[in-house]
Design a protein around this motif. Structure first.
Motif, mmCIF file in Angstrom:
data_model
loop_
_atom_site.group_PDB
_atom_site.id
_atom_site.type_symbol
_atom_site.label_atom_id
_atom_site.label_comp_id
_atom_site.label_asym_id
_atom_site.label_seq_id
_atom_site.Cartn_x
_atom_site.Cartn_y
_atom_site.Cartn_z
ATOM 1 N N GLY A 68 -5.357 10.877 6.487
ATOM 2 C CA GLY A 68 -5.756 9.717 5.688
ATOM 3 C C GLY A 68 -5.033 8.450 6.101
ATOM 4 N N THR A 69 -5.381 7.368 5.424
ATOM 5 C CA THR A 69 -4.842 6.046 5.728
ATOM 6 C C THR A 69 -4.064 5.523 4.539
ATOM 7 O OG1 THR A 69 -6.764 5.584 7.118
ATOM 8 C CG2 THR A 69 -5.441 3.699 6.421
ATOM 9 N N MET A 70 -2.892 5.011 4.798
ATOM 10 C CA MET A 70 -2.056 4.453 3.746
ATOM 11 C C MET A 70 -2.442 2.999 3.508
ATOM 12 S SD MET A 70 2.079 4.454 3.478
ATOM 13 C CE MET A 70 2.499 2.886 4.190
ATOM 14 N N PRO A 71 -2.590 2.573 2.241
ATOM 15 C CA PRO A 71 -2.876 1.156 1.961
ATOM 16 C C PRO A 71 -1.755 0.261 2.495
ATOM 17 C CG PRO A 71 -3.200 2.502 0.010
ATOM 18 C CD PRO A 71 -2.547 3.380 1.022
ATOM 19 N N ASP A 72 -2.042 -1.012 2.704
ATOM 20 C CA ASP A 72 -1.054 -1.972 3.198
ATOM 21 C C ASP A 72 -0.206 -2.477 2.035
ATOM 22 O OD1 ASP A 72 0.420 -3.789 4.620
ATOM 23 O OD2 ASP A 72 -1.223 -5.187 4.942
ATOM 24 N N PHE A 73 0.734 -1.648 1.606
ATOM 25 C CA PHE A 73 1.589 -2.008 0.478
ATOM 26 C C PHE A 73 2.449 -3.226 0.771
ATOM 27 C CE2 PHE A 73 1.050 2.618 -0.301
ATOM 28 C CZ PHE A 73 0.476 2.533 -1.547
ATOM 29 N N ALA A 74 2.935 -3.349 1.989
ATOM 30 C CA ALA A 74 3.822 -4.457 2.342
ATOM 31 C C ALA A 74 3.163 -5.815 2.105
ATOM 32 C CB ALA A 74 4.280 -4.322 3.781
ATOM 33 N N ALA A 75 1.838 -5.868 2.180
ATOM 34 C CA ALA A 75 1.122 -7.133 1.963
ATOM 35 C C ALA A 75 1.260 -7.619 0.523
ATOM 36 C CB ALA A 75 -0.350 -6.972 2.322
ATOM 37 N N THR A 76 1.618 -6.750 -0.404
ATOM 38 C CA THR A 76 1.756 -7.152 -1.801
ATOM 39 C C THR A 76 3.147 -7.667 -2.147
ATOM 40 O OG1 THR A 76 2.395 -4.947 -2.562
ATOM 41 C CG2 THR A 76 0.040 -5.430 -2.500
ATOM 42 N N LEU A 77 4.104 -7.499 -1.242
ATOM 43 C CA LEU A 77 5.463 -7.958 -1.516
ATOM 44 C C LEU A 77 5.541 -9.475 -1.447
ATOM 45 C CD1 LEU A 77 7.464 -5.365 0.605
ATOM 46 C CD2 LEU A 77 7.134 -5.370 -1.870
ATOM 47 N N PRO A 78 6.372 -10.090 -2.288
ATOM 48 C CA PRO A 78 6.522 -11.546 -2.212
ATOM 49 C C PRO A 78 7.224 -11.942 -0.919
ATOM 50 C CG PRO A 78 8.042 -10.607 -3.824
ATOM 51 C CD PRO A 78 7.188 -9.495 -3.337
ATOM 52 N N TYR A 79 6.704 -12.985 -0.273
ATOM 53 C CA TYR A 79 7.282 -13.457 0.982
ATOM 54 C C TYR A 79 7.939 -14.818 0.852
ATOM 55 C CZ TYR A 79 5.048 -9.604 3.379
ATOM 56 O OH TYR A 79 4.692 -8.357 3.787
ATOM 57 N N SER A 80 7.704 -15.517 -0.238
ATOM 58 C CA SER A 80 8.302 -16.835 -0.388
ATOM 59 C C SER A 80 9.757 -16.698 -0.841
ATOM 60 C CB SER A 80 7.506 -17.663 -1.401
ATOM 61 O OG SER A 80 7.543 -17.055 -2.668
ATOM 62 N N GLU A 81 10.483 -17.786 -0.738
ATOM 63 C CA GLU A 81 11.879 -17.811 -1.145
ATOM 64 C C GLU A 81 11.971 -17.695 -2.672
ATOM 65 O OE1 GLU A 81 15.859 -17.879 -0.274
ATOM 66 O OE2 GLU A 81 14.254 -18.054 1.201
#
Length: 145
Positions: A68-81
């Protein structure tokens, strides 16, 4: 260790979706475990070394199905300061939340960095904790291994 694994897994399962098939499981990216329902994200620092869907077997240990394929969880993390970071005691926060209604507004104040919780008919303030080292806190790893 069995109780610890079951506790971690139970907490991760609280964040999975019952409505979206791609978000109904706990996943491993090899370095940590991820779970989300699209509104909240739980990540546990457990390196299983394999990518895939995670379950707990009869012996109480983690198992990884590498299909199977894992969803792109990292895309949901906040990236701003971050504007502000406040450290509070978990148990005091849970006690303050326990008396609140369904929707809770968290308000942070600039001068004393206390955390105000308010809802329809309930109110609490939690004072911050100072002096903890930055290495006392963990964030999920993102990017390539």
């Amino acid at each position: 260790m069995k109780e610890t694994i079951q506790s971690w897994y139970a907490w991760l399962k609280e964040a999975v979706s019952t409505e979206k098939e791609e978000l109904e499981s706990v996943y491993s990216d090899g370095r940590q475990l991820w779970a989300t329902d699209g509104y909240r994200l739980h990540v546990q620092q457990v390196a299983l070394g394999k990518k895939g869907t995670v379950t707990v077997n009869e012996e109480g240990l983690f198992t990884v199905d590498e299909n199977g394929t894992m969803p792109d969880f990292a895309a949901t993390l906040p990236y701003s300061e971050a504007k502000i970071s406040v450290v509070v005691e978990r148990d005091r926060l849970l006690q303050a939340l326990a008396g609140q209604d369904k929707h809770v507004r968290l308000t942070l104040f600039n001068d004393d960095i206390s955390v105000e919780l308010s809802s329809a008919g309930a109110y609490a303030v939690i004072m911050p904790i100072y002096g903890l080292d930055e290495d006392a806190f963990w964030q999920p790893e993102i990017g390539e291994e």
